[in-house]
Structure formats: structure tokens, C-alpha cells
Scaffold this motif. Structure first.
Motif, PDB file in Angstrom:
ATOM      1  N   THR A   5       0.701  -0.953  -0.116  1.00 21.02           N
ATOM      2  CA  THR A   5      -0.155  -0.018   0.100  1.00 21.02           C
ATOM      3  C   THR A   5       0.750   1.241  -0.229  1.00 21.02           C
ATOM      4  N   PHE A   6       0.580   2.289  -0.755  1.00 23.32           N
ATOM      5  CA  PHE A   6       1.183   3.369  -0.966  1.00 23.32           C
ATOM      6  C   PHE A   6       0.102   4.662  -0.640  1.00 23.32           C
ATOM      7  N   LYS A   7       0.489   5.411   0.343  1.00 20.68           N
ATOM      8  CA  LYS A   7      -0.131   6.595   0.500  1.00 20.68           C
ATOM      9  C   LYS A   7       0.525   7.938  -0.142  1.00 20.68           C
ATOM     10  N   ILE A   8      -0.498   8.319  -1.084  1.00 22.82           N
ATOM     11  CA  ILE A   8       0.197   9.378  -1.946  1.00 22.82           C
ATOM     12  C   ILE A   8      -0.514  10.738  -1.616  1.00 22.82           C
ATOM     13  N   ASN A   9      -0.011  11.705  -1.939  1.00 23.23           N
ATOM     14  CA  ASN A   9      -0.797  13.224  -1.629  1.00 23.23           C
ATOM     15  C   ASN A   9      -0.709  14.160  -2.712  1.00 23.23           C
ATOM     16  N   ASP A  10      -0.161  13.643  -4.065  1.00 26.61           N
ATOM     17  CA  ASP A  10      -0.390  14.633  -5.104  1.00 26.61           C
ATOM     18  C   ASP A  10      -0.113  13.885  -6.241  1.00 26.61           C
ATOM     19  N   ALA A  11      -0.481  14.512  -7.380  1.00 30.96           N
ATOM     20  CA  ALA A  11      -0.350  13.965  -8.729  1.00 30.96           C
ATOM     21  C   ALA A  11       1.112  13.569  -9.188  1.00 30.96           C
ATOM     22  N   ALA A  12       1.925  14.428  -8.947  1.00 29.37           N
ATOM     23  CA  ALA A  12       3.153  14.099  -9.144  1.00 29.37           C
ATOM     24  C   ALA A  12       3.856  12.999  -8.641  1.00 29.37           C
ATOM     25  N   THR A  13       3.505  12.594  -7.335  1.00 25.01           N
ATOM     26  CA  THR A  13       3.868  11.273  -6.513  1.00 25.01           C
ATOM     27  C   THR A  13       3.215  10.175  -7.346  1.00 25.01           C
ATOM     28  N   THR A  14       2.130  10.281  -7.826  1.00 24.59           N
ATOM     29  CA  THR A  14       1.290   9.189  -8.413  1.00 24.59           C
ATOM     30  C   THR A  14       1.952   8.837  -9.854  1.00 24.59           C
ATOM     31  N   GLN A  15       2.383  10.091 -10.566  1.00 19.55           N
ATOM     32  CA  GLN A  15       3.113   9.929 -11.804  1.00 19.55           C
ATOM     33  C   GLN A  15       4.369   9.448 -11.433  1.00 19.55           C
ATOM     34  N   ALA A  16       5.036   9.795 -10.621  1.00 22.51           N
ATOM     35  CA  ALA A  16       6.373   9.109 -10.199  1.00 22.51           C
ATOM     36  C   ALA A  16       6.364   7.818  -9.984  1.00 22.51           C
ATOM     37  N   LEU A  17       5.547   7.225  -9.244  1.00 14.99           N
ATOM     38  CA  LEU A  17       5.145   5.875  -9.109  1.00 14.99           C
ATOM     39  C   LEU A  17       5.009   4.792 -10.172  1.00 14.99           C
ATOM     40  N   GLY A  18       4.068   5.570 -11.141  1.00 13.66           N
ATOM     41  CA  GLY A  18       3.769   5.180 -12.410  1.00 13.66           C
ATOM     42  C   GLY A  18       5.081   4.889 -13.211  1.00 13.66           C
ATOM     43  N   GLN A  19       6.060   6.119 -13.197  1.00 15.74           N
ATOM     44  CA  GLN A  19       7.141   6.284 -14.134  1.00 15.74           C
ATOM     45  C   GLN A  19       8.187   4.915 -13.474  1.00 15.74           C
ATOM     46  N   ARG A  20       8.251   4.642 -12.160  1.00 16.73           N
ATOM     47  CA  ARG A  20       8.890   3.575 -11.792  1.00 16.73           C
ATOM     48  C   ARG A  20       8.672   2.352 -12.199  1.00 16.73           C
ATOM     49  N   LEU A  21       7.312   2.115 -12.393  1.00 21.69           N
ATOM     50  CA  LEU A  21       6.923   0.881 -12.688  1.00 21.69           C
ATOM     51  C   LEU A  21       7.137   0.577 -14.206  1.00 21.69           C
ATOM     52  N   GLY A  22       6.954   1.908 -14.955  1.00 23.00           N
ATOM     53  CA  GLY A  22       7.352   1.796 -16.328  1.00 23.00           C
ATOM     54  C   GLY A  22       8.691   1.425 -16.736  1.00 23.00           C
ATOM     55  N   GLN A  23       9.764   1.569 -15.729  1.00 25.23           N
ATOM     56  CA  GLN A  23      11.258   1.352 -15.894  1.00 25.23           C
ATOM     57  C   GLN A  23      11.224  -0.335 -15.681  1.00 25.23           C
ATOM     58  N   ILE A  24      10.398  -0.872 -15.025  1.00 17.65           N
ATOM     59  CA  ILE A  24      10.752  -2.210 -14.685  1.00 17.65           C
ATOM     60  C   ILE A  24       9.770  -3.426 -15.207  1.00 17.65           C
ATOM     61  N   PHE A  44      -1.345   8.094 -13.403  1.00 21.40           N
ATOM     62  CA  PHE A  44      -0.571   7.083 -13.119  1.00 21.40           C
ATOM     63  C   PHE A  44       0.198   6.530 -14.465  1.00 21.40           C
ATOM     64  N   THR A  45      -0.931   6.328 -15.434  1.00 25.60           N
ATOM     65  CA  THR A  45      -0.492   5.695 -16.847  1.00 25.60           C
ATOM     66  C   THR A  45       0.285   6.553 -17.490  1.00 25.60           C
ATOM     67  N   LYS A  46       0.281   7.961 -17.353  1.00 25.98           N
ATOM     68  CA  LYS A  46       1.047   8.943 -17.957  1.00 25.98           C
ATOM     69  C   LYS A  46       2.491   8.774 -17.251  1.00 25.98           C
ATOM     70  N   GLY A  47       2.592   8.420 -16.108  1.00 25.03           N
ATOM     71  CA  GLY A  47       4.150   8.298 -15.511  1.00 25.03           C
ATOM     72  C   GLY A  47       4.504   6.797 -16.238  1.00 25.03           C
ATOM     73  N   LEU A  48       3.825   6.164 -16.139  1.00 29.79           N
ATOM     74  CA  LEU A  48       4.076   4.638 -16.703  1.00 29.79           C
ATOM     75  C   LEU A  48       4.550   4.752 -18.143  1.00 29.79           C
ATOM     76  N   ALA A  49       3.972   5.688 -18.806  1.00 35.94           N
ATOM     77  CA  ALA A  49       4.553   5.815 -20.136  1.00 35.94           C
ATOM     78  C   ALA A  49       5.742   6.638 -20.284  1.00 35.94           C
ATOM     79  N   LEU A  50       5.871   7.458 -19.375  1.00 40.90           N
ATOM     80  CA  LEU A  50       7.252   8.010 -19.377  1.00 40.90           C
ATOM     81  C   LEU A  50       8.299   7.202 -19.008  1.00 40.90           C
ATOM     82  N   GLY A  51       8.146   6.156 -18.248  1.00 37.82           N
ATOM     83  CA  GLY A  51       8.943   5.359 -17.463  1.00 37.82           C
ATOM     84  C   GLY A  51       9.250   4.334 -18.688  1.00 37.82           C
ATOM     85  N   LEU A  52       8.586   4.227 -19.851  1.00 39.35           N
ATOM     86  CA  LEU A  52       8.754   3.299 -21.152  1.00 39.35           C
ATOM     87  C   LEU A  52       9.533   4.133 -21.952  1.00 39.35           C
ATOM     88  N   GLY A  53       9.389   5.224 -21.859  1.00 40.33           N
ATOM     89  CA  GLY A  53      10.121   6.265 -22.934  1.00 40.33           C
ATOM     90  C   GLY A  53       9.180   6.912 -23.899  1.00 40.33           C
TER      91      GLY A  53
END
Length: 155
Positions: A5-24, A44-53
Motif C-alpha cells: 500500500t502506498f499513501k500518495i498526496n499529489d499527482a506528481a507522486t502518482t506519476q512518479a510511481l507509475g514512471q518507476r513501474l514503467g522502468q521495470i 499513473f498511466t502517464k507516468g508509466l508511459a514516461l518510464g517506458l520512454g
């Protein structure tokens, strides 16, 4: 079945978690995103896409059902199956996506439950509704299968 479980308090953190997932993530991975409208699934999906490049802007595929992005390390297939709540998922050829060479992100996955593979990573987005303007979210990530447990451990 492992869970984090992750407690998140802003969109930037949501996106950053997605980006981390996109890298792995790797080819053939299936990620389910469930939660209310405005809970952060597309962010979250925007972050994941960034993680994928992938640098293209990610839009919610509510009306197209599936959007394909092929400019990253792996193709991203972003699906919003909300409009299939009365069925019809079997006509989309989802199997081809799930068994393909890309990463599938499925929003509102409960509407195509019978089409889903047996192993996947499920992310439940829960808004903090005590304050309607709140950006606080709880993301509960559940791994179904050994491969996804390994991904979860890297997050």
C-alpha cells in the motif's frame, strides 16, 4: 498473492510511481487500474508511459476503448473498458494484446474480468473523500503471480 500500500498526496507522486513501474515492466505485462473517476488512473498511466520512454501525451481512452503508443522501449496498450460494462469485451480481441509484445494497462478491469489473464498486477486507487479537494490517495498494489511479485518487490 502479495500486496503493498502506498499513501500518495499529489499527482506528481502518482506519476512518479507509475514512471518507476514503467522502468521495470516487461513485454506481456498486464496492469489493472481500478478506482473511481478522478482517482488518478490516467495520471499513473502517464507516468508509466514516461518510464517506458513514451513522450506522447497520454489521454484517457474512454471513447476509443484502446489507445496504442509504440514509440517507447515497449509498446503501451492503454485500455479503458468502462463502456463495456454490458459486455462486448470478447469482440475486441483483448487476448492478442494480453499475449502480445507490449504492456497492457486496463482501466475498469472488472468489466472484462472473464477476458483477463490469470496473472497480473492490480492497482486499486482510493480517494480520500473526507475533503473533496483532497489530493490524498491510497494505492493498493496486488501481485497475482510470481513475476508480478518480483515487480512489486522492486517498487
Amino acid at each position: 498473492m502479495d500486496m503493498k500500500t502506498f499513501k500518495i498526496n499529489d499527482a506528481a507522486t502518482t506519476q512518479a510511481l507509475g514512471q518507476r513501474l514503467g522502468q521495470i515492466v516487461s513485454a506481456g505485462d498486464v496492469i489493472l487500474l481500478d478506482g473511481d473517476l478522478g482517482a488518478g488512473k490516467t495520471t499513473f498511466t502517464k507516468g508509466l508511459a514516461l518510464g517506458l520512454g513514451i513522450e506522447r501525451n497520454i489521454k484517457s481512452p474512454t471513447f476509443t476503448i484502446i489507445r496504442e503508443y509504440k514509440t517507447g522501449r515497449l509498446p503501451l496498450y492503454h485500455m479503458d473498458v468502462y463502456r463495456l460494462e454490458d459486455g462486448g469485451g470478447d469482440e475486441l480481441g483483448l487476448d492478442e494484446y494480453f499475449n502480445g509484445n507490449g504492456v497492457c494497462v486496463v482501466e475498469w478491469s472488472q468489466f472484462v474480468a472473464s477476458e483477463l489473464p490469470t496473472e497480473y498486477l492490480k492497482i486499486a486507487f482510493k480517494r480520500d473523500d473526507r475533503d473533496l479537494d483532497s489530493t490524498n490517495r491510497t494505492l493498493t498494489i496486488t501481485a497475482h503471480g510470481t513475476h508480478y511479485t518480483e515487480i512489486l518487490e522492486q517498487l
